[in-house]
Design an enzyme around this catalytic site. Structure first.
Site, mmCIF file in Angstrom:
data_model
loop_
_atom_site.group_PDB
_atom_site.id
_atom_site.type_symbol
_atom_site.label_atom_id
_atom_site.label_comp_id
_atom_site.label_asym_id
_atom_site.label_seq_id
_atom_site.Cartn_x
_atom_site.Cartn_y
_atom_site.Cartn_z
ATOM 1 N N TYR A 15 -2.280 -0.218 9.996
ATOM 2 C CA TYR A 15 -2.481 -0.785 8.659
ATOM 3 C C TYR A 15 -1.206 -0.664 7.840
ATOM 4 O O TYR A 15 -0.748 -1.637 7.231
ATOM 5 C CB TYR A 15 -3.636 -0.063 7.960
ATOM 6 C CG TYR A 15 -3.765 -0.419 6.493
ATOM 7 C CD1 TYR A 15 -4.229 -1.672 6.108
ATOM 8 C CD2 TYR A 15 -3.426 0.494 5.499
ATOM 9 C CE1 TYR A 15 -4.350 -2.016 4.764
ATOM 10 C CE2 TYR A 15 -3.544 0.168 4.158
ATOM 11 C CZ TYR A 15 -4.002 -1.075 3.794
ATOM 12 O OH TYR A 15 -4.104 -1.399 2.461
ATOM 13 N N SER A 37 0.826 -1.208 0.000
ATOM 14 C CA SER A 37 0.000 0.000 0.000
ATOM 15 C C SER A 37 0.860 1.258 0.000
ATOM 16 O O SER A 37 1.959 1.274 0.571
ATOM 17 C CB SER A 37 -0.900 0.006 1.245
ATOM 18 O OG SER A 37 -1.509 1.263 1.421
#
Length: 336
Positions: free
Chosen positions: A168, A143
């Site tokens: 995350y 990501s």
């Protein structure tokens, strides 16, 4: 025919990836746990498009597509150390595309253990299954969140990313490190893709594209964080899946550990993004200006030159075209 496992197949990117690979003639097994992080009806609707019509899919029970003889689906958790190895042993996959993960930056502050289970334990389980069944190639989703609040733009995979500002992001950076270890120790080809704000039809309801369109069309105000002083490298889903397909098809690679950004490489200001939604919907947004949210970053901007040079990746979709396509899908899906 090559056999491919796509995890996260009921998710946004996994759904499109599975569609693309089936069209290109692969045998594809989709895997997802169909969790309720967002509306499971949308996940089931995606699966229905792929030919999996059951609205109550049993755990660990593989079902066949009614539309494609080369497609099957199984509901399973990545962290299941009993059932996942059985699936790998049954198929001896040539390629694994791991797109399953607990998504969402803000939710990682509320429910950190969901990220530990899926993104850490689950990813190691994938790596172990690849090692034990001699999988030739593993693609996995990282990501743009790993870059944190870096001001060194465009973001390059050559730069250090040791300061994540959400759990995350930390789990995604951990995936890259674990993949490197398995490539080094066990000679597995691992290719990590740092996704940059993917949007398009069938997109996630927790993302800005969906939230803003939904609110504007239903006459609700939208929350604009950091008073709109944000920019994102919005990347249309077709461009993402095209990049994945290029990597899957490539047979020339000898590099065992690879890591790339995959984005549009044209950052868009948040207020400009909202303007495009207003144009596509024909309605004015009611804006509530909000402060910066914990875990959010000011900007994202992908340097995609390495992916272009290595695999011929070239994003095509403009923000105007992409937003128009999403709004049209949203109106059709929700009968507006």
């Amino acid at each position: 025919m090559q056999k491919v496992l796509v995890t996260g197949a009921a998710g946004f990117i996994g759904f499109y990836t599975m569609q693309r690979l089936l069209k290109e003639g692969y045998v594809v097994v989709g895997l997802d746990n169909i969790n309720d992080y967002y509306d499971i009806n949308l996940k089931y609707a995606r699966l229905k498009v792929l030919g999996f019509e059951s609205l109550n899919i049993e755990w660990n029970n593989e079902i066949n597509s009614k539309l494609n003889d080369h497609a099957s689906f199984i509901r399973m958790n990545l962290e299941d150390r009993t059932e996942l190895p059985k699936l790998f042993e049954k198929y001896n996959f040539d390629i694994v595309i791991n797109l399953a993960a607990q998504a969402g930056v803000r939710y990682s502050i509320e429910n950190p253990m969901a990220y530990v289970d899926s993104n850490l334990v689950g990813f190691v389980n994938i790596l172990e299954c690849c090692r034990n069944t001699n999988v030739k190639k593993l693609l996995y989703a990282s990501s743009s969140s790993v870059y944190g609040n870096s001001v060194d733009v465009p973001f390059s995979t050559e730069k250090q990313v040791d300061k994540p500002i959400s759990l995350y992001a930390a789990t995604k950076k951990s995936n890259e490190l674990m993949a490197h270890t398995y490539s080094h120790l066990y000679d597995i080809q691992t290719i990590g893709l740092r996704f940059f704000t993917v949007y398009g039809p069938w997109g996630r309801p927790d993302m800005a594209m969906f939230l803003f369109t939904d609110a504007i069309l239903n006459n609700r105000p939208i929350k604009v964080f950091n008073n709109g002083d944000l920019s994102r490298d919005f990347t249309y889903i077709d461009d993402i899946v095209k990049g994945i397909a290029l990597i899957v098809k490539d047979t020339n690679g000898t590099e065992k550990y690879q890591l790339f950004n995959i984005g549009n490489s044209k950052p868009v200001q948040l207020l400009q993004f909202i303007e495009e939604i207003e144009k596509a919907t024909g309605k004015q947004a009611q804006k509530i200006m909000m402060p910066m949210q914990p875990g959010d970053v000011n900007q994202t901007w992908a340097d995609v030159h390495p992916l272009k040079e290595r695999y011929g990746y070239n994003p095509d979709f403009s923000i105007k075209e992409g937003v128009k396509n999403f709004v049209e899908w949203y109106k059709e899906y929700y009968n507006i």
